[in-house]
Design a protein around this motif. Sequence first.
Motif, short mmCIF file in Angstrom:
data_model
loop_
_atom_site.label_atom_id
_atom_site.label_comp_id
_atom_site.label_asym_id
_atom_site.label_seq_id
_atom_site.Cartn_x
_atom_site.Cartn_y
_atom_site.Cartn_z
N ALA A 179 36.83 38.52 33.44
CA ALA A 179 36.17 39.14 34.59
C ALA A 179 35.72 38.11 35.61
CB ALA A 179 34.98 39.98 34.12
N MET A 180 35.27 36.95 35.15
CA MET A 180 34.89 35.91 36.09
C MET A 180 36.09 35.40 36.87
SD MET A 180 31.73 33.83 34.29
CE MET A 180 32.28 33.77 32.59
N GLU A 181 37.28 35.49 36.29
CA GLU A 181 38.50 35.17 37.04
C GLU A 181 38.85 36.29 38.02
OE1 GLU A 181 40.01 32.28 36.96
OE2 GLU A 181 38.64 31.55 35.40
N PHE A 182 38.76 37.54 37.56
CA PHE A 182 39.08 38.66 38.46
C PHE A 182 38.19 38.65 39.70
CE2 PHE A 182 40.05 41.10 34.29
CZ PHE A 182 41.33 40.58 34.24
N GLY A 183 36.94 38.24 39.54
CA GLY A 183 36.02 38.24 40.66
C GLY A 183 36.37 37.24 41.74
N TYR A 184 37.28 36.32 41.45
CA TYR A 184 37.62 35.27 42.40
C TYR A 184 38.49 35.77 43.54
CZ TYR A 184 37.95 30.34 43.69
OH TYR A 184 37.82 29.14 44.34
N THR A 185 39.01 36.96 43.41
CA THR A 185 39.83 37.52 44.48
C THR A 185 39.29 38.89 44.87
OG1 THR A 185 42.11 37.98 45.19
CG2 THR A 185 41.53 38.60 42.92
N VAL A 202 29.68 37.00 39.09
CA VAL A 202 29.69 35.54 38.99
C VAL A 202 30.97 34.97 39.57
CG1 VAL A 202 29.72 33.59 37.37
CG2 VAL A 202 28.11 35.47 37.02
N GLY A 203 32.10 35.59 39.24
CA GLY A 203 33.37 35.12 39.77
C GLY A 203 33.43 35.19 41.28
N THR A 204 32.91 36.28 41.83
CA THR A 204 32.91 36.44 43.29
C THR A 204 31.98 35.42 43.95
OG1 THR A 204 33.32 38.80 42.98
CG2 THR A 204 32.60 38.09 45.15
#
Length: 396
Positions: free
Chosen positions: A79-85, A259-261
């Motif tokens: 999820a922290m990776e998904f939030g990066y986009t 957090v990812g975003t």
Amino acid sequence: MTSPSAVGDAVTAEDFREILAQTRTFVRTVVEREREIAERDRMPDEIVAQAKAMGLFGYAIPQEWGGLGLDLAQDVELAMEFGYTTLALRSMFGTNNGIAGQVLVGFGTEEQKSRWLAHIASGSVVASFALTEEGAGSDPGSLRSTATRSGEDWIINGEKRFITNAPVADLFVTFARTRPADENGAGIAVFLVPADTPGIEVGPKDRKMGQEGAWTAQVRFQDVRVGGDALVGGAEDIGYRAAMTSLARGRVHIAALAVGTAQRALDESVAYAASATQGGTPIGEFQLVQAMLADMQTGVMAGRALVRDAAAKWVSGQDKRVAPSVAKLFCTEMAGDVADLAVQVHGGTGYMRDVAVERIYRDVRLLRLYEGTSEIQRLIIGGGLVRKARGSSRSR
């Protein structure tokens, strides 16, 4: 992704590192197409197909039902990776793995799991979580949709709103009241309703502040007839407990997404501060800009640690109520603060469309609303602490 090996039902650490690395690479390719996704308000078909091929529609579904079988501690790392986009990426498979899929995983009968979970895990079925209504958002106990018996069948009537993926859903995991709340329970059941069932009407997709490409809509149920086998768990009073459990788990996931975003907003701001100049000096040399970056970094690091702690407590069974609310409250509020600072660091540039931090500023506002507002999280946390203290005093 290749099929993971497992110890028991758990994915090995080595396999998970590979899953996480592939996910990170995939997310970075989506980053490059964020403007296209926003302008078209849809996720490109090839990205959807790639997500399906990677197993992302079922990463949190147990392996016995065709998923990758990741636990919540591993879920939050993804999820922290998904939030990066763009958050539209996570939205297209989030309900399959989360609030809709977990209702079936945790409360469905074996027959219901056999019928639906493999299709949900593969992405051939998109599941929607049909709970929210006008006047019954943060408080599911107030819902007014009804389900009444008709022989062996059930007749469902009511209207749901803000239902994620409703325009493309194949299955609505639908909550309805079977009786008034009483001493035996909340009187709320949950049903598995195929989207092509007569009497279902899906409204036009909502026009939202942000998260372009993530579709929501109103769903109307008018004399929708389903068989007795559609009742999740075969019991009327499972609905409220299923909703609360699924939402609590989802709060940890949303916290990780935040957090990812926030990390993306921070990275964009650091890069901008290092390159943009004022009077010939990079703005990152100015102490007040450095202070903003420091506050952003502190929030991101604190949020990441809190998410991992809450996920570990969920997996161990130590805390499945207060810790998820703590994580969601802090991380979603933090992401809003970081997004605001990111726009400030960028100055006027940050207010322009097609700049990543402008999109992030709009996207993250929703995170403080769904899966329970920040106000609801405060009530859960405070109430939980008081109940624990009162229980401790009585046991002395």
